[in-house]
Write a protein that holds these residues in place. Sequence first.
Motif, short mmCIF file in Angstrom:
data_model
loop_
_atom_site.label_atom_id
_atom_site.label_comp_id
_atom_site.label_asym_id
_atom_site.label_seq_id
_atom_site.Cartn_x
_atom_site.Cartn_y
_atom_site.Cartn_z
N PHE A 1 61.71 1.57 -2.31
CA PHE A 1 60.99 2.33 -1.28
C PHE A 1 61.83 2.54 -0.03
O PHE A 1 61.61 3.48 0.73
CB PHE A 1 59.67 1.65 -0.92
CG PHE A 1 59.84 0.32 -0.24
CD1 PHE A 1 59.79 0.24 1.14
CD2 PHE A 1 60.03 -0.84 -0.97
CE1 PHE A 1 59.95 -0.99 1.77
CE2 PHE A 1 60.20 -2.06 -0.35
CZ PHE A 1 60.15 -2.14 1.03
N ASP A 2 62.80 1.65 0.19
CA ASP A 2 63.66 1.72 1.38
C ASP A 2 65.08 2.14 1.02
O ASP A 2 66.01 1.94 1.81
CB ASP A 2 63.69 0.36 2.08
CG ASP A 2 64.14 -0.78 1.17
OD1 ASP A 2 64.27 -0.55 -0.05
OD2 ASP A 2 64.35 -1.89 1.67
N ALA A 3 65.26 2.76 -0.15
CA ALA A 3 66.60 3.09 -0.65
C ALA A 3 66.92 4.57 -0.51
O ALA A 3 67.84 5.07 -1.16
CB ALA A 3 66.72 2.67 -2.11
N HIS A 4 66.19 5.28 0.35
CA HIS A 4 66.36 6.73 0.48
C HIS A 4 66.58 7.09 1.95
O HIS A 4 65.65 7.51 2.66
CB HIS A 4 65.13 7.46 -0.06
CG HIS A 4 64.83 7.14 -1.50
ND1 HIS A 4 65.45 7.76 -2.55
CD2 HIS A 4 63.98 6.23 -2.04
CE1 HIS A 4 65.00 7.26 -3.68
NE2 HIS A 4 64.10 6.33 -3.41
N PRO A 5 67.83 6.96 2.44
CA PRO A 5 68.10 7.28 3.85
C PRO A 5 67.85 8.74 4.19
O PRO A 5 67.53 9.06 5.33
CB PRO A 5 69.58 6.89 4.03
CG PRO A 5 70.16 6.89 2.65
CD PRO A 5 69.04 6.46 1.75
#
Length: 225
Positions: free
Chosen positions: A72-76
């Motif tokens: 969920f936090d891997a898409h800058p």
Amino acid sequence: MSIQSLEFCAPFFKATLIENEALYRVSNNSILLNLSDTPIKANTQSIAFYESKIINNIELQNIERIVLIEGFDAHPNEAKLFENIKQTWALAYDVRGEERLKGVPFWMSPKDTLGNIKFSMYFAGRVPLQVGLHQTHVGFNNLKEIHTQIVGYGKMQQCFEKDIKTLYLEDTLAPGASHKPMYDESGSYPWHQYETITQGVFMAIEMEMSPSQLTEAQQALLATQ
């Protein structure tokens, strides 16, 4: 014992259903949603039925049934993520055919079904989304549903009538957060809708059962709402 990969949110996120495991090590940022009426412990934190937290660097013990969401936090570049989702998932109106969804930029993933639980994700592509206040859920009887924020920020709104001016309760949702169950002991819902603060993705968990199947712990949880 069971550790099962779910496909509904691939390739954008990784979902794992874990059931009846004595030990499970979590080494990456993960959203944990408890799907059992027995609380699960993350060190000193107790995570109740239909409650979610972001966890990392911990060994979970005595798991009855949880789902973990990774990535969920891997898409800058969220704009690129959202464009890819729109090319992959279907418009919710095309799948569900509900009039309130017509013309709404609202995409949904495929669904995974395991027993009485259905898993899916939605991309809300407008602020405000204006997806429409509703009480019933097409295709379900006695639905026990909540939503978990995955990317972006949103809110779950509850109203006395089918009119946003009668709003009486609002849950703000950041990544990893779920609102408390809205249904009562009979499975009835107030007028409610998901609304956007930013464009974003959330997960819907649909658990279908008759009120007589609710455990005492789940009934007690409802009594606190």
